[in-house]
Design an enzyme around this catalytic site. Sequence first.
Site, PDB file in Angstrom:
ATOM      1  CG  ASP A  61       1.206 -28.198  45.502  1.00 16.10           C
ATOM      2  OD1 ASP A  61       0.647 -29.098  46.130  1.00 16.10           O
ATOM      3  OD2 ASP A  61       0.757 -27.039  45.408  1.00 16.10           O
TER       4      ASP A  61
HETATM    5  C1  LAN Z   1      -5.873 -26.916  50.346  1.00 13.65           C
HETATM    6  C2  LAN Z   1      -4.677 -26.431  51.056  1.00 13.65           C
HETATM    7  C3  LAN Z   1      -3.379 -26.618  50.358  1.00 13.65           C
HETATM    8  C4  LAN Z   1      -3.523 -26.623  48.855  1.00 13.65           C
HETATM    9  C5  LAN Z   1      -2.178 -26.415  48.108  1.00 13.65           C
HETATM   10  C6  LAN Z   1      -1.098 -27.389  48.514  1.00 13.65           C
HETATM   11  C7  LAN Z   1      -1.644 -25.009  48.389  1.00 13.65           C
HETATM   12  C8  LAN Z   1      -2.469 -26.518  46.619  1.00 13.65           C
HETATM   13  O1  LAN Z   1      -1.333 -26.202  45.869  1.00 13.65           O
HETATM   14  C9  LAN Z   1      -3.120 -27.841  46.276  1.00 13.65           C
HETATM   15  C10 LAN Z   1      -4.465 -27.984  46.994  1.00 13.65           C
HETATM   16  C11 LAN Z   1      -4.381 -27.860  48.511  1.00 13.65           C
HETATM   17  C12 LAN Z   1      -3.843 -29.155  49.063  1.00 13.65           C
HETATM   18  C13 LAN Z   1      -5.750 -27.621  49.152  1.00 13.65           C
HETATM   19  C14 LAN Z   1      -6.969 -28.220  48.568  1.00 13.65           C
HETATM   20  C15 LAN Z   1      -8.310 -27.785  49.152  1.00 13.65           C
HETATM   21  C16 LAN Z   1      -8.263 -27.523  50.650  1.00 13.65           C
HETATM   22  C17 LAN Z   1      -7.902 -28.812  51.361  1.00 13.65           C
HETATM   23  C18 LAN Z   1      -7.197 -26.458  50.869  1.00 13.65           C
HETATM   24  C19 LAN Z   1      -7.449 -25.144  50.161  1.00 13.65           C
HETATM   25  C20 LAN Z   1      -7.369 -26.157  52.347  1.00 13.65           C
HETATM   26  C21 LAN Z   1      -8.892 -26.268  52.590  1.00 13.65           C
HETATM   27  C22 LAN Z   1      -9.505 -26.917  51.337  1.00 13.65           C
HETATM   28  C23 LAN Z   1     -10.681 -27.845  51.669  1.00 13.65           C
HETATM   29  C24 LAN Z   1     -11.362 -28.293  50.403  1.00 13.65           C
HETATM   30  C25 LAN Z   1     -11.651 -27.147  52.606  1.00 13.65           C
HETATM   31  C26 LAN Z   1     -12.945 -27.857  52.854  1.00 13.65           C
HETATM   32  C27 LAN Z   1     -13.965 -27.414  51.902  1.00 13.65           C
HETATM   33  C28 LAN Z   1     -14.597 -28.176  51.028  1.00 13.65           C
HETATM   34  C29 LAN Z   1     -15.190 -27.550  49.847  1.00 13.65           C
HETATM   35  C30 LAN Z   1     -14.743 -29.630  51.189  1.00 13.65           C
END
Ligand code: LAN
Length: 742
Positions: A472
């Site tokens: 996305d």
């Molecule tokens: C994110 C941030 C952005 C998010 C969107 C683009 C909004 C979504 O549509 C797809 C997934 C994604 C890229 C995403 C995946 C997981 C993330 C990276 C996070 C929520 C921000 C933090 C999270 C990450 C996994 C945090 C670290 C924790 C662990 C469990 C490893």
Amino acid sequence: MAHTKGVVNRRAKGEVEKPTNGHITANAVGEQKTDYSRWRLKDDDGCQTWHYLETDEELKAWPQSTADKYHLGLETGLPKLPAAKTPLESAANGLSFFSHLQLPPGNWACEYGGPMFLLPCAVITWYVTETPVPEAWKIEIKNYLYARQNPEDGGWGLHIEGESSVFGTSMNYVVLRLLGAGAEDPRIIKARGLLHEMGGAVYGPHWAKFWLAVLGIASWDLVNPVPPEFWLLPDWVPLAPWRWWIHMRMVFLPMSYVYSKRWQYPLNDVTRSLQQELFTEPVEKINFLSHRNSIHAKDNYHPKSWLLNSINWGLVNVWNPYLRPNFLIKKAENWVWWLVQEEDHNTEYSNLGPVNGPMNTLVCYIQEGPDSYSVQEHRKTLPEFLWVKGEGMLMNGTNGVQVWDTAFLIQACVTAGFAQDPKWKPMLIKALEFLEAQQIREEVREQKKSYRQSRKGAWGFSTKKQGYTVSDCTSEALKAVMLLQNIPGYPQLISAARQQQAIDVLLTMQNPSGGCASYEPTRGPAYLEWFNAAEVFGRIMIEYDYPECTTAVVGALSMFTERFPDYRTSHIADFKQRAVEYIRTSQHADGSWYGSWGICFTYAGMFALEALASVGENYENSERVRRACRFFLDRQMEDGGWGETYKSCETGTYCQHAQSQVVQTAWVCIALLEAGYPEPEPLKKALGMVMGRQCANGEWKQEAIEGVFNKSCMISYPNYKFTFTIKAMGMFAEKWGNIELL
Ligand code: LAN
């Protein structure tokens, strides 16, 4: 080496401590505070770091910007604007405020906090790798944690709005103590009391146990196995780690290396004292092995399956002590080390996220030593996760939200008709330049061998340097680029060929279901969730289909086909048709969609209705869309707004917030407008509420947390209160006219 004084007095070789500055102040009870007029946010090509200026010369040479002041919670001095009566006036006021926050490379920055388990990863890593931590950081990290300590019970939860847990409390307790907080500080005593009430740190989840073992506070016996041997499984095995969701496998990777080495930091006075503080019985008496599966109810969001428990039992009692041959250990460690190096190389040491970043640092430290190039590079990139705000210093969920927020801001401006206005053109051109600079231009080396998704032409969530395709993010950025480049007078910065490359990547991302996941198409079977060892999160082991991601891709494909009708036409048409079909089938009977990345049904409903609208499905011609509108309308609040709490994400049912929320109200307005809902009244009332909440300078204040991941952990998207409000106002004005709402 003596480790008796904690981080406070450590310095890397050759580093000279700067003289203590008078601008760090302490109040009557000794709480320290830095001078907030000395903090600066630097943005190099999207790479954001905070700096504390020590000398007056530095201060003169680098004045504090409006964006700095805003993010630090200082007075910005931005002017009062003429009161808005119509939606477009309100949107323009909002944009006027927000435009002052644009950073020199063209992007917007923000706090990306929420999770309370990230600072511990960085601080413990700095501690055990003897990385010096600047005094100002130590002070503000402590301030942040105290500010976020639950005033009632003294603990911390998984995220800022969550209930106190052993994970949050034990890890942040450790952070405070490592950074110099005294064991007898009343706030520490309170936290310790709660931790003991919950049974002590042995009741923490797997990741907490891992960090305690690394610190030498607990024995490795406490930690459920993280065998690097898994990485040697042939690729066809359904359990093979390359099939896991990328965040899980990239955490499992360095974790398995450290586990295999059973590496521990030598005990010192601080950690020895922590051994007495964190547990309810003397450390010598604890049978750590018997606590492998001890977990407090508050931390046990996703209990481990009997299958995983049995495998762990076998690994601990049979495989590790009797069978695990040395040659295999070496082979596995070497392979894992190779993959770690690839990850470091491909991201220029910034790494996928804030958990594997610190862990990779530790792996490099163990493998290559404290002064190695790799460790030095990691020391430089870890600060990119840090953020400073009024409450202190925290750790962001990624190294920023640069591409994502910038793409939405552009789209909102175009929707509201601001892109043609010469006033906003320079700002939007800068934003376009930023997206141009952040498009990923090359595949990684050894793409196949390191199990990487195609990325040439894609955008990630934060920066090109981080370099991970997200379905996305690529779509929203590409849409923003196409929208602006389609307006006469905007430079054609991204060629047709480069837009096609983005489409090529997107076309690799569809699942057999028709839906799209986040970083990669789903690679593993659903039953991999039985092997979810993290306890605190749900739905983490594989990629799933997400209505949000799928919609974004559909939107990008639709817009692209309008501009390039001959490029991969049938493939795109087929993709879209199957994607929209997935959106249809993922709707719940009550008309809603479950959202995975924003809270919750409100967020997903907005996207789903956009996808349906893109194929002409609307209120008039679709029962499904009418049902979705009804779902929202039934939940409109007295004041015209909508409000859903994060509990929806955890429970899977809509949970009503006591207050309406500006961001969610904007989402619902967008949803109803996408649906072509025939009555303006609910929208007028809703946007009237949003406009009523706008400050005189155009700003909206932060309300409840907006985002989520893995069902249980919330995360802030502070810029949504600007981007989605502007978009909603713009859409309303287009459909119903720019009429007076206040
Ligand atoms: C994110 C941030 C952005 C998010 C969107 C683009 C909004 C979504 O549509 C797809 C997934 C994604 C890229 C995403 C995946 C997981 C993330 C990276 C996070 C929520 C921000 C933090 C999270 C990450 C996994 C945090 C670290 C924790 C662990 C469990 C490893």
